[in-house]
Design a protein around this motif. Structure first.
Motif, PDB file in Angstrom:
ATOM      1  N   THR A   7       0.875  -1.181   0.000  1.00 63.90           N
ATOM      2  CA  THR A   7       0.000   0.000   0.000  1.00 63.90           C
ATOM      3  C   THR A   7       0.910   1.228   0.000  1.00 63.90           C
ATOM      4  O   THR A   7       2.089   1.138   0.354  1.00 63.90           O
ATOM      5  N   GLU A   8       0.319   2.344  -0.359  1.00 58.94           N
ATOM      6  CA  GLU A   8       1.107   3.578  -0.405  1.00 58.94           C
ATOM      7  C   GLU A   8       1.665   3.912   0.990  1.00 58.94           C
ATOM      8  O   GLU A   8       2.814   4.331   1.119  1.00 58.94           O
ATOM      9  N   ALA A   9       0.828   3.671   2.015  1.00 58.29           N
ATOM     10  CA  ALA A   9       1.277   3.951   3.381  1.00 58.29           C
ATOM     11  C   ALA A   9       2.494   3.094   3.718  1.00 58.29           C
ATOM     12  O   ALA A   9       3.511   3.610   4.181  1.00 58.29           O
ATOM     13  N   LEU A  40      -0.060  10.566   6.478  1.00 58.61           N
ATOM     14  CA  LEU A  40      -0.406   9.359   7.227  1.00 58.61           C
ATOM     15  C   LEU A  40      -1.091   9.755   8.528  1.00 58.61           C
ATOM     16  O   LEU A  40      -0.536  10.526   9.308  1.00 58.61           O
ATOM     17  N   LEU A  45      -1.035   4.727  10.758  1.00 58.70           N
ATOM     18  CA  LEU A  45       0.403   4.511  10.928  1.00 58.70           C
ATOM     19  C   LEU A  45       0.673   3.495  12.040  1.00 58.70           C
ATOM     20  O   LEU A  45       1.492   2.585  11.876  1.00 58.70           O
TER      21      LEU A  45
END
Lengths: 102, 182
Positions: A7-9, A40, A45
Motif C-alpha cells: 500500500t502507499e502507506a 499518514l 500509521l
C-alpha cells in the motif's frame, strides 16, 4: 519475495525507515517525500507499524520503552520488499508510458 | 468559560458526533471532557482545534490502549477524554488535517470493530428479550404482567440491528471503493 503489492502507506513507511525514526518522524518524512500529498494519520500509521513489526520488515530499536520516543528501522526483508515494489512500479510506469504515449 | 451541553448520539452516528464537535470548535467551543450524553466545552479561538474520535479495540486501561493513546499524542494530538471505549482527541488546526485513519483498510477495520460491538449487543438483547417474553407467555401471565424488561430488550435489539445495518452499509461502501482506489 512473493509477488505482493505494497500500500502507499507501507511503501512510504518503509522508505522513511531507511534511517531510524520514530512515529511522528515517519509522518513528516512521508509528507515531505511526497511533496505534501501523503498524510499518514496516526491510527493508520500505528496499525501499519505493528503489522510491519510482526512481519519482520521493520524492527524497533532497543533502549527506548516510551512508545512516544521508540524508533524503528527497516530490516533486510523490508528492503527486499521495497526493491520488489520498485520493480513492480517500474513495470506499471513503463507499460503506461508505452501505451499512452505510443 | 466552561459550557456543558447534553446531547445523545447513537453509536453508529459517531461520524455525526465528530462533525458536530468540529462545528462547535469552529464556533470557538472546544471539547474538554466527555461523559454519558454530556459534553463539556471551553472557549477557544474559533477554528483553533480539530476534533477526532475513535473506538478502541481494547479497554481504555489496557496496556495496548495506553500505548496507542501515547502514540497518537506523540504526533501532536491531545487526548481530551475517554467515554466507554471511545477516545477523543484534539489537535491544533494549524498542524493541518486531522483524522485518525488515512486509508481504506484502517477505516474498514475500525468500522468492523464498531459493527462487532453493536451487533453483539443487539443480538444479546434480542435473545434475552425474546426468551423473557416467551417465558412470560408460556407461563400464561396476565397481559398486565407481561415482561416489560423483555420488551425493552427487544426494542433495544431492534434499534441496535438497525444501527448495525447502517454501519454495514457504510462499511460495504468503503469496501467497494477500496477495490478501485487506495
Amino acid at each position: 519475495m512473493a509477488n505482493v503489492t505494497l500500500t502507499e502507506a507501507v511503501y512510504y513507511i518503509l522508505l522513511s525507515l531507511v534511517e531510524p525514526m520514530h512515529g511522528y518522524g515517519i509522518m513528516q518524512k512521508a509528507e515531505s517525500l511526497s511533496n505534501g500529498r501523503v498524510k499518514l494519520a496516526a491510527g493508520t500509521l500505528y496499525g501499519a507499524i505493528n503489522s510491519l513489526l510482526e512481519k519482520g520488515w521493520i524492527t524497533a530499536l532497543p533502549g527506548e520503552k516510551d512508545s512516544r520516543k521508540k524508533e524503528y528501522q527497516i530490516t533486510q526483508e523490508g528492503r527486499q520488499a521495497l526493491e520488489a515494489e520498485l520493480l513492480r512500479l517500474k513495470e506499471l510506469l513503463e507499460n503506461g508510458k508505452r501505451i499512452l504515449e505510443g | 468559560m466552561r459550557h456543558v451541553v447534553r446531547k445523545l448520539f447513537w453509536v453508529w452516528n459517531y461520524d455525526k458526533e465528530e462533525k458536530w464537535l468540529n462545528e462547535m470548535a469552529a464556533k470557538g467551543l472546544c471539547l474538554i471532557s466527555v461523559g454519558y450524553g454530556k459534553f463539556e466545552f471551553e472557549d477557544c479561538d474559533p477554528g483553533e482545534y480539530r476534533i477526532c474520535l475513535q473506538m478502541l479495540e481494547k479497554r481504555p486501561r489496557h496496556i495496548e490502549s495506553r500505548r496507542y493513546i501515547e502514540f497518537v499524542e506523540s504526533t501532536g494530538a491531545e487526548h481530551i477524554g475517554t467515554f466507554a471505549r471511545w477516545i477523543y482527541f484534539r489537535k491544533k488546526a494549524t498542524d493541518g488535517d486531522f483524522a485518525m485513519f488515512s486509508d481504506y483498510d484502517s477505516r474498514i477495520k475500525h468500522l468492523n470493530r464498531i459493527i462487532t460491538f453493536v451487533g453483539l449487543v443487539s443480538l444479546a438483547n434480542l435473545l434475552i428479550g425474546t426468551g423473557n417474553v416467551i417465558r412470560a407467555i408460556a407461563n400464561a401471565y396476565p397481559i398486565a404482567d407481561l415482561n416489560y424488561s423483555g420488551l425493552l430488550n427487544i426494542a433495544i435489539g431492534i434499534l441496535g440491528s438497525f444501527g448495525t445495518w447502517r454501519l454495514l452499509k457504510k462499511r460495504n461502501k468503503l469496501k467497494a471503493e477500496s477495490q478501485l482506489f487506495e
